[in-house]
Design an enzyme around this catalytic site. Structure first.
Site, PDB file in Angstrom:
ATOM      1  CG  ASP A 181      -0.256  -0.184   2.531  1.00 51.19           C
ATOM      2  OD1 ASP A 181       0.958  -0.472   2.537  1.00 51.19           O
ATOM      3  OD2 ASP A 181      -0.916  -0.040   3.575  1.00 51.19           O
ATOM      4  CG  ASP A 257       5.857  -2.382  13.036  1.00 52.44           C
ATOM      5  OD1 ASP A 257       5.419  -3.316  13.746  1.00 52.44           O
ATOM      6  OD2 ASP A 257       5.118  -1.491  12.571  1.00 52.44           O
TER       7      ASP A 257
HETATM    8  C1  UD1 Z   1       1.253  -1.951  10.214  1.00 54.90           C
HETATM    9  C2  UD1 Z   1       2.354  -1.080   9.635  1.00 54.90           C
HETATM   10  C3  UD1 Z   1       3.259  -1.890   8.725  1.00 54.90           C
HETATM   11  C4  UD1 Z   1       3.875  -3.064   9.484  1.00 54.90           C
HETATM   12  C5  UD1 Z   1       2.833  -3.823  10.270  1.00 54.90           C
HETATM   13  C6  UD1 Z   1       3.645  -4.663  11.257  1.00 54.90           C
HETATM   14  C7  UD1 Z   1       1.839   1.289   9.239  1.00 54.90           C
HETATM   15  C8  UD1 Z   1       1.201   2.277   8.365  1.00 54.90           C
HETATM   16  N1  UD1 Z   1       1.774   0.007   8.844  1.00 54.90           N
HETATM   17  O1  UD1 Z   1       0.555  -2.611   9.204  1.00 54.90           O
HETATM   18  O2  UD1 Z   1       4.317  -1.085   8.226  1.00 54.90           O
HETATM   19  O3  UD1 Z   1       4.500  -3.957   8.582  1.00 54.90           O
HETATM   20  O4  UD1 Z   1       1.922  -2.972  10.991  1.00 54.90           O
HETATM   21  O5  UD1 Z   1       3.038  -5.140  12.316  1.00 54.90           O
HETATM   22  O6  UD1 Z   1       2.414   1.615  10.265  1.00 54.90           O
HETATM   23  N2  UD1 Z   1       0.325  -8.777   4.838  1.00 54.90           N
HETATM   24  C9  UD1 Z   1       0.740 -10.071   4.638  1.00 54.90           C
HETATM   25  N3  UD1 Z   1      -0.026 -11.094   5.120  1.00 54.90           N
HETATM   26  C10 UD1 Z   1      -1.197 -10.874   5.802  1.00 54.90           C
HETATM   27  C11 UD1 Z   1      -1.596  -9.541   6.006  1.00 54.90           C
HETATM   28  C12 UD1 Z   1      -0.812  -8.490   5.514  1.00 54.90           C
HETATM   29  O7  UD1 Z   1       1.784 -10.311   4.043  1.00 54.90           O
HETATM   30  O8  UD1 Z   1      -1.841 -11.842   6.205  1.00 54.90           O
HETATM   31  C13 UD1 Z   1       1.194  -7.673   4.327  1.00 54.90           C
HETATM   32  C14 UD1 Z   1       0.484  -6.662   3.455  1.00 54.90           C
HETATM   33  O9  UD1 Z   1       0.492  -7.087   2.112  1.00 54.90           O
HETATM   34  C15 UD1 Z   1       1.314  -5.407   3.685  1.00 54.90           C
HETATM   35  C16 UD1 Z   1       1.855  -5.579   5.108  1.00 54.90           C
HETATM   36  O10 UD1 Z   1       1.679  -6.945   5.436  1.00 54.90           O
HETATM   37  O11 UD1 Z   1       2.414  -5.370   2.799  1.00 54.90           O
HETATM   38  C17 UD1 Z   1       1.121  -4.689   6.109  1.00 54.90           C
HETATM   39  O12 UD1 Z   1      -0.267  -4.950   6.034  1.00 54.90           O
HETATM   40  P1  UD1 Z   1      -1.367  -3.807   6.171  1.00 54.90           P
HETATM   41  O13 UD1 Z   1      -2.694  -4.433   6.027  1.00 54.90           O
HETATM   42  O14 UD1 Z   1      -1.048  -2.661   5.291  1.00 54.90           O
HETATM   43  O15 UD1 Z   1      -1.204  -3.433   7.698  1.00 54.90           O
HETATM   44  P2  UD1 Z   1      -0.805  -2.093   8.472  1.00 54.90           P
HETATM   45  O16 UD1 Z   1      -1.831  -1.841   9.483  1.00 54.90           O
HETATM   46  O17 UD1 Z   1      -0.464  -1.007   7.533  1.00 54.90           O
HETATM   47 MN    MN Z   2      -0.348  -0.735   5.511  1.00 54.28          MN
END
Ligand code: UD1
Ligand code: MN
Length: 412
Positions: A181, A257
């Site tokens: 994203d 993180d």
């Molecule tokens: C938030 C953080 C993100 C961090 C995550 C770690 C912000 C804006 N975002 O995620 O940087 O990595 O916490 O705890 O601070 N994904 C998978 N498998 C899943 C679900 C998600 O690989 O089952 C991937 C998504 O494709 C994406 C990443 O994990 O690349 C983060 O997912 P997202 O849904 O964007 O969560 P955030 O709330 O942004």
């Molecule tokens: Mn995100």
């Protein structure tokens, strides 16, 4: 007697040759990489021609890269972490639009979640990128009350697998992690190319990030401005192989993180970060709730033009030089209180310092001055040596602890 002696000698030589040949044969058959998940595609990857290299050679031979770029080395692999967002298209389009060459920045998309629509979108990019799929889509059991947090566990597992693919299987030395994203700025690649040398040289640095948590309109000024940050920003960030080797054996089950921000992992190391962000997030709906996005993330600004970082001398960011320069600047500017900004008085200085003594005072001043007020593992967002730099009412402000600061305080 003589013939027996000769025969014995010949026999020994023959035997040695046999042992040597057998050794070579066994060595050539042993798989070089043992994969946890046993995916066929990856299990004997090292023995196969590197598909990335092949793609790049193919691109070169088809004239897609100019001669200048042909001689360029890989700067860093870009690892895109995808799951179930077809909008990954926006992320990939921005990466491919600004990428100077495939060879300098090979893009690898790793998809978790098995989401078909997203898979179709990624496949459409064909040979412009390398597409790998997380083989472990199994459920993860978390305590009942934490069911809604499962995503944090799944994504942490995916990060670990994907990073291991790029570092351990594809043997990349530097990797830029981009979540699905994120949209990147025109000089995203230029920024990482220029700062890679700092990460190489300075052991007190552990990452370069494209992110500034306070990077909102009116809060930032100066497309050329870079900082050191004790706070790990994430969100479009580069790390090197040695850091991966250090973190991989203890990689956490969730919240990777915040785990990175813990003193046990950070070990007093800093990241380089820009004043004006080189990446923004458009992922309102995701693993965390949309509230943080609506209140904060959607206001983060993306640098909209190209700044030629590689043509600048960035050695001032190396610790020794930077610390001297930073302290001199911060503690030489006039000290003012919050009331100063609304007093109508004008100090003839473009920069001022506002002081805080405790975390509580930091939070309240940060709120008044319109920057992020949270503190993680003792470190305020974007702070270096406790100092956060931003713009308030057109003035450069350093929200800073007293000159003789004793370090971050963190109680678990
Ligand atoms: C938030 C953080 C993100 C961090 C995550 C770690 C912000 C804006 N975002 O995620 O940087 O990595 O916490 O705890 O601070 N994904 C998978 N498998 C899943 C679900 C998600 O690989 O089952 C991937 C998504 O494709 C994406 C990443 O994990 O690349 C983060 O997912 P997202 O849904 O964007 O969560 P955030 O709330 O942004
Ligand atoms: Mn995100």
């Amino acid at each position: 007697m003589k013939t027996i002696k000769l025969n014995r000698k010949a026999l020994i030589i023959l035997l040695s040759v046999c042992v040597f040949v057998a050794f070579l044969w066994i060595k050539s058959r042993r798989p070089a990489v043992q994969m946890q998940h046993g995916s066929f595609f990856l299990s004997s990857f090292r023995d196969r021609p590197d598909p990335l290299k092949k793609k790049i050679e193919h691109a070169n031979s088809h004239g897609r890269l100019n001669t200048q770029q042909n001689t360029d080395e890989t700067v860093a692999a870009v690892l895109v972490i995808a799951c179930n967002r077809p909008e990954v298209e926006r992320c990939l389009d921005s990466l491919l639009r600004y990428r100077p060459s495939e060879k300098k920045f090979p893009v690898i998309v790793s998809q978790d979640c098995g989401h078909e629509e997203t898979a179709r979108v990624i496949s459409n990019y064909e040979d412009k990128l390398m597409y790998i799929k997380h083989p472990d889509l199994s459920d993860i059991t978390v305590p009942n009350a934490m069911g809604h947090l499962k995503g944090y566990y799944k994504l942490s597992r995916h990060f670990k697998w994907a990073l291991s693919q790029v570092f351990d299987v594809l043997h990349q030395d530097y990797v830029i992690i981009v979540e699905d994203d994120l949209e990147v700025a025109p000089d995203f690649f230029e920024y990482f190319e220029a700062t890679k040398g700092l990460l190489e040289k300075d052991p007190t640095l552990w990452c370069v990030s494209a992110w500034n948590d306070n990077g909102k309109e009116g809060k930032v000024k100066g497309d050329d401005l870079l900082y050191r940050s004790d706070f790990f920003p994430g969100l479009g960030w580069m790390l090197k192989k040695s850091l991966w080797d250090e973190l991989a054996p203890k990689w956490p089950a969730a919240y990777w993180d915040d785990w990175m921000r813990h003193p046990a992992q950070r070990r007093d190391r800093a990241c380089i970060r820009p004043e004006i962000p080189r990446a923004v997030t458009f992922g309102r709906i995701g693993v965390s709730r949309g509230q943080f996005f609506d209140e904060h993330l959607k206001y983060i600004k993306l640098n909209d033009h190209f700044y030629p970082f590689t043509q600048k001398n960035l050695t001032f960011l190396l610790k020794e030089e930077y610390d001297k320069m930073f302290f001199n600047t911060v503690y030489k500017v006039p000290l003012v209180s919050y009331n100063y900004f609304h007093s109508g008085k004008v100090i003839p200085a473009p920069s001022v310092r506002v002081q805080y003594e405790t975390d509580e005072v930091f939070r309240s001043l940060a709120n008044q001055l319109g920057i992020m007020s949270d503190i993680k593992a003792g470190v305020p967002r974007m702070a270096y040596k406790g100092v956060v730099s931003f713009i308030y009412r057109g003035l450069r402000v350093y929200l800073a602890p007293p000159r003789h600061w004793r370090g971050y305080e963190f109680h678990e």
